[in-house]
Design a protein around this motif. Structure first.
Motif, PDB file in Angstrom:
ATOM      1  N   LEU A 384       0.835  -1.196   0.000  1.00 40.60           N
ATOM      2  CA  LEU A 384       0.000   0.000   0.000  1.00 40.60           C
ATOM      3  C   LEU A 384       0.872   1.249   0.000  1.00 40.60           C
ATOM      4  O   LEU A 384       1.662   1.460   0.918  1.00 40.60           O
ATOM      5  N   PRO A 385       0.762   2.114  -1.033  1.00 42.75           N
ATOM      6  CA  PRO A 385       1.523   3.372  -1.017  1.00 42.75           C
ATOM      7  C   PRO A 385       1.196   4.194   0.226  1.00 42.75           C
ATOM      8  O   PRO A 385       0.022   4.343   0.590  1.00 42.75           O
ATOM      9  N   LEU A 386       2.224   4.713   0.862  1.00 42.67           N
ATOM     10  CA  LEU A 386       2.028   5.398   2.135  1.00 42.67           C
ATOM     11  C   LEU A 386       1.155   6.644   2.002  1.00 42.67           C
ATOM     12  O   LEU A 386       0.422   6.999   2.918  1.00 42.67           O
ATOM     13  N   GLY A 387       1.224   7.294   0.846  1.00 37.66           N
ATOM     14  CA  GLY A 387       0.446   8.508   0.655  1.00 37.66           C
ATOM     15  C   GLY A 387      -1.051   8.299   0.666  1.00 37.66           C
ATOM     16  O   GLY A 387      -1.809   9.274   0.735  1.00 37.66           O
ATOM     17  N   LEU A 388      -1.502   7.051   0.607  1.00 35.40           N
ATOM     18  CA  LEU A 388      -2.938   6.765   0.619  1.00 35.40           C
ATOM     19  C   LEU A 388      -3.497   6.569   2.021  1.00 35.40           C
ATOM     20  O   LEU A 388      -4.723   6.560   2.202  1.00 35.40           O
ATOM     21  N   ILE A 389      -2.625   6.406   3.017  1.00 36.31           N
ATOM     22  CA  ILE A 389      -3.151   6.064   4.338  1.00 36.31           C
ATOM     23  C   ILE A 389      -3.844   7.259   4.976  1.00 36.31           C
ATOM     24  O   ILE A 389      -3.523   8.408   4.700  1.00 36.31           O
ATOM     25  N   GLY A 390      -4.811   6.945   5.819  1.00 45.27           N
ATOM     26  CA  GLY A 390      -5.580   7.970   6.509  1.00 45.27           C
ATOM     27  C   GLY A 390      -6.717   7.317   7.261  1.00 45.27           C
ATOM     28  O   GLY A 390      -6.902   6.089   7.212  1.00 45.27           O
ATOM     29  N   PRO A 391      -7.524   8.110   7.957  1.00 47.32           N
ATOM     30  CA  PRO A 391      -8.594   7.547   8.790  1.00 47.32           C
ATOM     31  C   PRO A 391      -9.706   6.863   8.000  1.00 47.32           C
ATOM     32  O   PRO A 391     -10.563   6.228   8.599  1.00 47.32           O
ATOM     33  N   ASN A 392      -9.657   6.984   6.669  1.00 47.51           N
ATOM     34  CA  ASN A 392     -10.658   6.311   5.833  1.00 47.51           C
ATOM     35  C   ASN A 392     -10.209   4.906   5.425  1.00 47.51           C
ATOM     36  O   ASN A 392     -10.906   4.220   4.680  1.00 47.51           O
ATOM     37  N   ILE A 393      -9.063   4.455   5.940  1.00 48.46           N
ATOM     38  CA  ILE A 393      -8.555   3.112   5.623  1.00 48.46           C
ATOM     39  C   ILE A 393      -8.319   2.356   6.921  1.00 48.46           C
ATOM     40  O   ILE A 393      -7.671   2.869   7.844  1.00 48.46           O
ATOM     41  N   ARG A 394      -8.846   1.139   7.000  1.00 46.79           N
ATOM     42  CA  ARG A 394      -8.648   0.342   8.209  1.00 46.79           C
ATOM     43  C   ARG A 394      -8.275  -1.082   7.846  1.00 46.79           C
ATOM     44  O   ARG A 394      -8.499  -1.548   6.723  1.00 46.79           O
ATOM     45  N   LEU A 395      -7.701  -1.764   8.820  1.00 40.85           N
ATOM     46  CA  LEU A 395      -7.233  -3.139   8.611  1.00 40.85           C
ATOM     47  C   LEU A 395      -8.396  -4.116   8.659  1.00 40.85           C
ATOM     48  O   LEU A 395      -9.320  -3.961   9.461  1.00 40.85           O
ATOM     49  N   LYS A 396      -8.332  -5.108   7.782  1.00 37.13           N
ATOM     50  CA  LYS A 396      -9.324  -6.183   7.857  1.00 37.13           C
ATOM     51  C   LYS A 396      -8.692  -7.505   8.297  1.00 37.13           C
ATOM     52  O   LYS A 396      -9.395  -8.498   8.475  1.00 37.13           O
ATOM     53  N   ARG A 397      -7.365  -7.487   8.487  1.00 34.37           N
ATOM     54  CA  ARG A 397      -6.695  -8.654   9.056  1.00 34.37           C
ATOM     55  C   ARG A 397      -5.410  -8.193   9.734  1.00 34.37           C
ATOM     56  O   ARG A 397      -4.925  -7.085   9.509  1.00 34.37           O
ATOM     57  N   GLU A 398      -4.851  -9.037  10.560  1.00 32.03           N
ATOM     58  CA  GLU A 398      -3.672  -8.671  11.348  1.00 32.03           C
ATOM     59  C   GLU A 398      -2.448  -8.518  10.453  1.00 32.03           C
ATOM     60  O   GLU A 398      -2.231  -9.286   9.514  1.00 32.03           O
ATOM     61  N   VAL A 399      -1.628  -7.511  10.776  1.00 28.74           N
ATOM     62  CA  VAL A 399      -0.333  -7.325  10.123  1.00 28.74           C
ATOM     63  C   VAL A 399       0.708  -7.164  11.216  1.00 28.74           C
ATOM     64  O   VAL A 399       0.575  -6.305  12.095  1.00 28.74           O
ATOM     65  N   ALA A 400       1.723  -8.011  11.189  1.00 25.62           N
ATOM     66  CA  ALA A 400       2.752  -7.984  12.239  1.00 25.62           C
ATOM     67  C   ALA A 400       3.627  -6.744  12.123  1.00 25.62           C
ATOM     68  O   ALA A 400       3.778  -6.160  11.043  1.00 25.62           O
ATOM     69  N   GLN A 401       4.201  -6.349  13.249  1.00 27.27           N
ATOM     70  CA  GLN A 401       5.113  -5.205  13.277  1.00 27.27           C
ATOM     71  C   GLN A 401       6.233  -5.391  12.256  1.00 27.27           C
ATOM     72  O   GLN A 401       6.793  -6.475  12.094  1.00 27.27           O
ATOM     73  N   ASP A 402       6.531  -4.336  11.520  1.00 35.75           N
ATOM     74  CA  ASP A 402       7.602  -4.268  10.528  1.00 35.75           C
ATOM     75  C   ASP A 402       7.321  -5.083   9.262  1.00 35.75           C
ATOM     76  O   ASP A 402       8.232  -5.287   8.439  1.00 35.75           O
ATOM     77  N   GLN A 403       6.069  -5.489   9.092  1.00 33.78           N
ATOM     78  CA  GLN A 403       5.670  -6.163   7.863  1.00 33.78           C
ATOM     79  C   GLN A 403       4.973  -5.170   6.930  1.00 33.78           C
ATOM     80  O   GLN A 403       4.335  -4.209   7.377  1.00 33.78           O
ATOM     81  N   LEU A 404       5.090  -5.422   5.624  1.00 31.59           N
ATOM     82  CA  LEU A 404       4.402  -4.577   4.648  1.00 31.59           C
ATOM     83  C   LEU A 404       2.895  -4.637   4.858  1.00 31.59           C
ATOM     84  O   LEU A 404       2.333  -5.709   5.132  1.00 31.59           O
ATOM     85  N   ILE A 405       2.244  -3.497   4.713  1.00 30.83           N
ATOM     86  CA  ILE A 405       0.781  -3.450   4.668  1.00 30.83           C
ATOM     87  C   ILE A 405       0.388  -3.459   3.196  1.00 30.83           C
ATOM     88  O   ILE A 405       0.852  -2.620   2.418  1.00 30.83           O
ATOM     89  N   THR A 406      -0.433  -4.417   2.799  1.00 31.16           N
ATOM     90  CA  THR A 406      -0.800  -4.563   1.389  1.00 31.16           C
ATOM     91  C   THR A 406      -2.253  -4.161   1.164  1.00 31.16           C
ATOM     92  O   THR A 406      -3.036  -3.998   2.106  1.00 31.16           O
ATOM     93  N   PHE A 407      -2.612  -4.015  -0.100  1.00 33.27           N
ATOM     94  CA  PHE A 407      -4.006  -3.724  -0.439  1.00 33.27           C
ATOM     95  C   PHE A 407      -4.927  -4.829   0.063  1.00 33.27           C
ATOM     96  O   PHE A 407      -6.079  -4.567   0.428  1.00 33.27           O
ATOM     97  N   ASP A 408      -4.426  -6.055   0.097  1.00 35.72           N
ATOM     98  CA  ASP A 408      -5.248  -7.174   0.571  1.00 35.72           C
ATOM     99  C   ASP A 408      -5.503  -7.108   2.078  1.00 35.72           C
ATOM    100  O   ASP A 408      -6.428  -7.760   2.571  1.00 35.72           O
ATOM    101  N   ASP A 409      -4.696  -6.325   2.793  1.00 28.40           N
ATOM    102  CA  ASP A 409      -4.843  -6.229   4.249  1.00 28.40           C
ATOM    103  C   ASP A 409      -5.864  -5.178   4.677  1.00 28.40           C
ATOM    104  O   ASP A 409      -6.224  -5.121   5.854  1.00 28.40           O
TER     105      ASP A 409
END
Length: 436
Positions: A384-409
């Protein structure tokens, strides 16, 4: 930037000036207002910020008589006030690009979605747009550049920002035929990818800075974003994800930033890099295949070769932004823009273990930091490009610390301007044969 002083002086002698519309009266914006008030041939005629008191204080500190400051959100009143020689303070950023009395827009907000709106509205209204908002540029800049070209206006990053300062070195070296091995910048604080506004609070208070902004420097995000902008402008790429981040002096750079087979650390040439120990400078590592050139460089005390460093020991951030404004206005040229397209990306990495339902709060906050990678690697991983993050995006599954956050997450709760522009840009890339 040669000759802009004379162009500005001539404009002043003829009774004119470049009319600048500024959005964002934070530290960068306030400094720019004062700098421009010291110049000939240019003025910040309107500034937008949620807190208009900040704007009025900025103008007053710049030497503007308080009686010459008009506060309004009314377009007609603003137009007439500027025409009469007043400066305007407004909380309505949407109004600024629509004003006939404005020639160039400057985005100094640092907020990606707002930056996307500002740039879009500036271009649609045929205003040159100068982006101090590098985070927006690395997310949707190639699309905005293409739009600006179609509209006959300039889309540009800023002189004084590190990408702009690096680009000046690149253009100089490239124009006279040097081989450019690497482009980079110094980092002036230790990398702490888990830094957040709480951990940065005490130092931020001492420096009079925003804890969120300081955290975005400490966690490396700003460095990753800035070098992504350089990559997309030049076609250079990170040698490894996140870059090497070596510790070195200026004198050590030519020996380190060369191929491994030649005793250096690089797997390839034409890379972007950051270095601990040379801040606040920026640099280009150059070489040549001509014996006479090497002999002259040695005579000029540039080192023993085969690589040499061009080093600029300062960058004056928004105090240099007026040069980009003038260059866009007079020459219709950008200081830096994504000429190479989408070559690299700054993607999102979890600062802590994230749970389903967690909201991605924003750059410099508590949930994610940035890491540079090639655009090819971004497409392969779905990061997930960092410039897209914001309060309108939330996680739907767990992502471990220091792991990439993907569109699938993630799931998108609500679309916004930067998401729509990103979708538009990727659709165009797909149509031209690329893939996400």
């Amino acid at each position: 930037m040669l000759g802009l002083n004379r162009k500005l002086a001539e404009l002043h002698r003829n009774g004119g000036y470049i009319r600048v519309g500024l959005i964002g009266a934070g530290q960068m914006g306030r400094g720019m207002i004062s700098q421009i008030e010291a110049m000939l041939g240019m003025r910040v005629v309107i500034t937008a910020d949620l807190f208009t008191d900040n704007i009025k204080k900025a103008y007053t500190k710049a030497g503007v008589d308080p009686s010459q400051i008009k506060e309004t959100n009314d377009r007609d009143i603003a137009e007439k006030a500027i025409a009469a020689g007043y400066v305007v303070a407004t909380s309505d950023a949407e109004m600024v690009p629509h004003l006939d009395q404005v020639d160039v827009i400057v985005d100094a907000t640092g907020i990606t979605n707002i930056g996307a709106k500002i740039a879009w509205n500036a271009i649609v209204n045929k205003k040159h747009i100068v982006m101090l908002n590098v985070e927006t540029d690395v997310t949707v800049g190639p699309l905005l550049k293409k739009m600006a070209e179609a509209a006959g206006v300039v889309y540009t990053g800023s002189a004084g920002d590190e990408p702009g300062a690096i680009m000046e070195l690149y253009d100089f070296a490239d124009a006279i035929g040097f081989e450019i091995v690497a482009l980079g910048k110094g980092k002036n604080n230790p990398l702490n990818v888990h830094a957040n506004p709480d951990t940065a609070a005490e130092e931020a208070k001492q420096k009079g800075a925003s804890p969120k902004m300081l955290a975005s420097f400490q966690d490396g995000t700003k460095t990753m974003v800035e070098m992504t902008a350089v990559a997309n402008a030049t076609g250079f790429v990170p040698d490894v994800q996140g870059m090497h981040g070596i510790k070195a002096t200026v004198q050590e750079l030519p020996g380190l930033l060369k191929l491994k087979q030649d005793g250096g650390i690089l797997n390839r040439k034409r890379v972007v890099e950051y270095v601990n120990g040379v801040a606040p400078g920026v640099f280009a590592i150059i070489s040549s295949d001509k014996k006479e050139v090497h002999e002259e460089l040695k005579y000029l005390k540039m080192g023993d070769g085969p690589n040499y460093v061009l080093f600029r020991p300062f960058h004056l951030t928004s105090l240099e932004t007026p040069l980009s404004i003038a260059k866009a206005y007079f020459h219709k040229e950008a200081t830096i823009a994504p000429y190479a397209g989408l070559v690299a990306e700054t993607v999102s990495v979890a600062k802590k273990t994230l749970k389903p339902g967690d909201v991605l709060d924003g750059i410099g906050c508590f949930t994610a930091y940035g890491r540079i990678m090639t655009a090819e690697d971004q497409r392969k991983t779905g990061a997930l490009p960092l410039g897209l993050i914001g309060p309108n995006i939330r996680l739907k599954r767990e992502v471990a610390q220091d792991q990439l956050i993907t569109f699938d997450d993630i799931e998108i709760v609500e679309s916004n301007m930067i998401l729509r522009l990103r979708e538009m840009m990727m659709e165009q890339l797909l149509a031209s044969g690329a893939s996400r």
